[in-house]
Design an enzyme around this catalytic site. Structure first.
Site, mmCIF file in Angstrom:
data_model
loop_
_atom_site.group_PDB
_atom_site.id
_atom_site.type_symbol
_atom_site.label_atom_id
_atom_site.label_comp_id
_atom_site.label_asym_id
_atom_site.label_seq_id
_atom_site.Cartn_x
_atom_site.Cartn_y
_atom_site.Cartn_z
ATOM 1 N N HIS A 54 0.802 -1.237 0.000
ATOM 2 C CA HIS A 54 0.000 0.000 0.000
ATOM 3 C C HIS A 54 0.836 1.289 0.000
ATOM 4 O O HIS A 54 0.282 2.369 -0.129
ATOM 5 C CB HIS A 54 -0.927 0.046 1.220
ATOM 6 C CG HIS A 54 -0.216 0.348 2.502
ATOM 7 N ND1 HIS A 54 0.343 -0.615 3.292
ATOM 8 C CD2 HIS A 54 0.055 1.525 3.112
ATOM 9 C CE1 HIS A 54 0.911 -0.062 4.334
ATOM 10 N NE2 HIS A 54 0.770 1.242 4.256
HETATM 11 C C1 UD1 Z 1 -1.915 6.004 5.289
HETATM 12 C C2 UD1 Z 1 -0.622 6.563 5.861
HETATM 13 C C3 UD1 Z 1 0.460 5.516 5.791
HETATM 14 C C4 UD1 Z 1 0.031 4.227 6.440
HETATM 15 C C5 UD1 Z 1 -1.307 3.777 5.880
HETATM 16 C C6 UD1 Z 1 -1.793 2.596 6.681
HETATM 17 C C7 UD1 Z 1 -0.311 8.988 5.501
HETATM 18 C C8 UD1 Z 1 0.467 9.990 4.742
HETATM 19 N N1 UD1 Z 1 -0.149 7.710 5.078
HETATM 20 O O1 UD1 Z 1 -1.720 5.744 3.921
HETATM 21 O O2 UD1 Z 1 1.619 5.987 6.468
HETATM 22 O O3 UD1 Z 1 1.006 3.246 6.222
HETATM 23 O O4 UD1 Z 1 -2.272 4.840 6.003
HETATM 24 O O5 UD1 Z 1 -2.738 1.856 6.002
HETATM 25 O O6 UD1 Z 1 -1.011 9.310 6.417
HETATM 26 N N2 UD1 Z 1 -9.058 4.886 1.216
HETATM 27 C C9 UD1 Z 1 -10.280 4.294 1.074
HETATM 28 N N3 UD1 Z 1 -10.851 3.753 2.185
HETATM 29 C C10 UD1 Z 1 -10.257 3.782 3.413
HETATM 30 C C11 UD1 Z 1 -8.994 4.385 3.526
HETATM 31 C C12 UD1 Z 1 -8.418 4.929 2.404
HETATM 32 O O7 UD1 Z 1 -10.868 4.251 0.007
HETATM 33 O O8 UD1 Z 1 -10.837 3.277 4.394
HETATM 34 C C13 UD1 Z 1 -8.462 5.526 0.035
HETATM 35 C C14 UD1 Z 1 -8.517 7.054 0.184
HETATM 36 O O9 UD1 Z 1 -9.713 7.546 -0.304
HETATM 37 C C15 UD1 Z 1 -7.325 7.492 -0.627
HETATM 38 C C16 UD1 Z 1 -6.351 6.300 -0.531
HETATM 39 O O10 UD1 Z 1 -7.083 5.192 -0.049
HETATM 40 O O11 UD1 Z 1 -7.685 7.637 -1.963
HETATM 41 C C17 UD1 Z 1 -5.200 6.613 0.392
HETATM 42 O O12 UD1 Z 1 -5.632 6.874 1.727
HETATM 43 P P1 UD1 Z 1 -4.774 7.799 2.700
HETATM 44 O O13 UD1 Z 1 -5.386 7.767 4.041
HETATM 45 O O14 UD1 Z 1 -4.523 9.126 2.079
HETATM 46 O O15 UD1 Z 1 -3.365 7.121 2.749
HETATM 47 P P2 UD1 Z 1 -2.927 5.599 2.924
HETATM 48 O O16 UD1 Z 1 -2.338 5.142 1.647
HETATM 49 O O17 UD1 Z 1 -4.044 4.822 3.503
HETATM 50 N N1 UDP Z 2 -3.830 -5.160 9.204
HETATM 51 C C1 UDP Z 2 -5.067 -5.773 9.365
HETATM 52 N N2 UDP Z 2 -5.725 -6.197 8.248
HETATM 53 C C2 UDP Z 2 -5.215 -6.070 7.001
HETATM 54 C C3 UDP Z 2 -3.950 -5.458 6.851
HETATM 55 C C4 UDP Z 2 -3.303 -4.995 7.979
HETATM 56 O O1 UDP Z 2 -5.530 -5.936 10.494
HETATM 57 O O2 UDP Z 2 -5.884 -6.461 6.024
HETATM 58 C C5 UDP Z 2 -3.118 -4.686 10.397
HETATM 59 C C6 UDP Z 2 -1.737 -5.273 10.514
HETATM 60 O O3 UDP Z 2 -1.805 -6.538 11.126
HETATM 61 C C7 UDP Z 2 -1.024 -4.215 11.344
HETATM 62 C C8 UDP Z 2 -1.625 -2.925 10.842
HETATM 63 O O4 UDP Z 2 -2.886 -3.291 10.260
HETATM 64 O O5 UDP Z 2 -1.311 -4.386 12.712
HETATM 65 C C9 UDP Z 2 -0.704 -2.316 9.832
HETATM 66 O O6 UDP Z 2 -1.381 -1.466 9.012
HETATM 67 P P1 UDP Z 2 -0.836 -0.994 7.597
HETATM 68 O O7 UDP Z 2 -0.035 -2.046 6.956
HETATM 69 O O8 UDP Z 2 -2.019 -0.487 6.890
HETATM 70 O O9 UDP Z 2 0.042 0.285 7.973
HETATM 71 P P2 UDP Z 2 1.576 0.582 8.302
HETATM 72 O O10 UDP Z 2 1.965 -0.254 9.473
HETATM 73 O O11 UDP Z 2 2.370 0.308 7.073
HETATM 74 O O12 UDP Z 2 1.590 2.041 8.596
#
Ligand code: UD1
Ligand code: UDP
Length: 357
Positions: free
Chosen positions: A208
């Protein structure tokens, strides 16, 4: 009794809050939880509140799906209003997301002390939004809770001993969560049981990171590698909505069906039963280690350098040949025994006992 305003918003922060907030009841602390709304799909947010011991957030600011600046700016504005209304003694943030920096900035500017959990981590890659968020959050935090000695060393090298703050080696709250919730994950992992997956007969993968999803070349190369691996061993890919959107937009084809993001109990069962882990996630690199699995990291650097030093994690970036070779190399190897790298499973208590005072 100190009042703490805790900011959460993205999936890893729900897991961290599931370790810390469930312990608050044993401390002389009042906690108010603020969900920024950054993650909002059922399987990216509600599922964690439904299945884990995280109190339902007092506020949901519903701010998501915007550019970095717009999202962070809107969050600062709304969090400031909550701070003014709630008058907390301390604002607590986790990790390195936009919700983290927004909370820290909103509080610090109006003279509320900031506690940062997961302080001191560095990838030394300033192209990552997370690196910017964590450096700036650390610099304006009053209480810095570091998960590892490496994190403490990073702060010292940046001169943090000369700043007005307190640095603690707390251990990692994700280890607390993994230990506590894995006790009864098998009974609660409904989705996992329906899949009928046999131990060792699949590879758990997640992708991601912006650096991978937003680079067409990197994403193409990772998809090619996953397709090759899947020809040898089934790949289970709980797909982050960010990656799903980009795959749809670009037309890049996975040679197998990804699955929806899963809840934490299902994730633990996947981790316990997988042959190994391939990921660009920060948290999942550590969880692979917690459950004695090798991790192939789809990034060029990692904050969790002790995993590399102990040869249980390898950085392969997005190069498909390296990814596939690394998979073949790790398969069949026995995971080494080693001392805990991330504390004793009671990091939340260490943090809360500091904040209680
Ligand atoms: C964010 C964090 C990242 C973290 C990740 C965990 C920042 C800069 N990045 O990245 O560090 O590793 O979360 O998962 O804060 N979206 C959905 N549904 C959701 C969530 C997101 O559709 O429930 C879509 C949003 O609309 C957007 C894209 O995913 O288009 C990215 O979401 P965003 O929260 O901006 O960043 P992440 O890639 O999730
Ligand atoms: N996680 C989860 N379900 C998923 C993917 C991740 O419960 O489908 C949990 C994972 O076990 C960990 C946390 O979400 O505890 C990590 O989130 P993510 O990888 O989105 O973010 P990051 O750690 O890279 O910021």
């Amino acid at each position: 009794m100190p009042k703490i305003l805790t900011i959460i918003g993205a999936r890893p922060q729900f897991i961290k809050a599931a370790a810390v907030s469930r312990r608050v009841k044993d401390f002389n602390i009042e906690e108010i939880l603020v969900h920024t709304g950054q993650h909002f799909d059922k399987n990216m947010s509600d599922i964690f509140f439904d299945e884990m011991e995280i109190p339902f957030p007092h506020y949901n600011l519903n701010i998501n799906s915007m550019s970095h600046g717009a999202m962070t700016g809107r969050m600062i504005e709304e969090i400031e209003k909550v701070i003014i209304a709630e008058k907390p003694d301390i604002l607590m943030v986790y990790g390195d997301t936009n919700s983290t920096i927004a909370g820290a900035l909103a509080a610090k500017k109006i003279m509320v002390k900031v506690a940062h959990v997961e302080a001191g981590l560095r990838s030394f890659n300033m192209a990552m939004p997370e690196e910017i968020n964590r450096i700036l959050t650390d610099r304006i935090s009053d209480y810095l809770f570091c998960p590892t000695q490496t994190a403490i060393n990073n702060l010292k090298l940046e001169g943090f001993d000369n700043f007005d703050n307190q640095i603690y080696h707390s251990g990692d709250v994700m280890y607390d969560a993994a230990l506590y919730y894995s006790n009864n994950s098998a009974g609660k992992a409904e989705w996992f049981h329906k899949q009928n997956l046999k131990p060792g007969e699949f590879v758990l993968c997640t992708v991601h990171r912006q650096e991978n999803t937003d680079s067409p070349n990197r994403l193409k190369s990772i998809v090619e590698a996953l397709n090759q691996v899947n020809d040898e061993l089934r790949v289970i890919l709980p797909l982050h909505p960010r990656t799903r959107k980009i795959l749809n937009e670009t037309g890049l084809k996975l040679g197998f069906e990804p699955v929806e993001p899963v809840g934490y109990f299902d994730m633990i069962e996947l981790l316990k039963n997988t042959s190994l882990v391939m990921t660009d996630s920060g948290g999942i690199q550590k969880e692979a280690y917690f459950f004695n699995k090798y991790c192939i990291t789809l990034r060029d650097e990692t904050e969790w350098i002790e995993l590399i030093n102990n040869k249980v994690n390898t950085l392969v970036g997005s190069n498909s040949e390296k990814i596939v070779n690394s998979f073949r190399n790790y398969m069949g190897q026995t995971f080494p025994k080693m001392n805990s790298l991330y504390g004793d499973g009671h990091s939340a208590d260490k943090i809360l006992s500091v904040l209680e005072k």
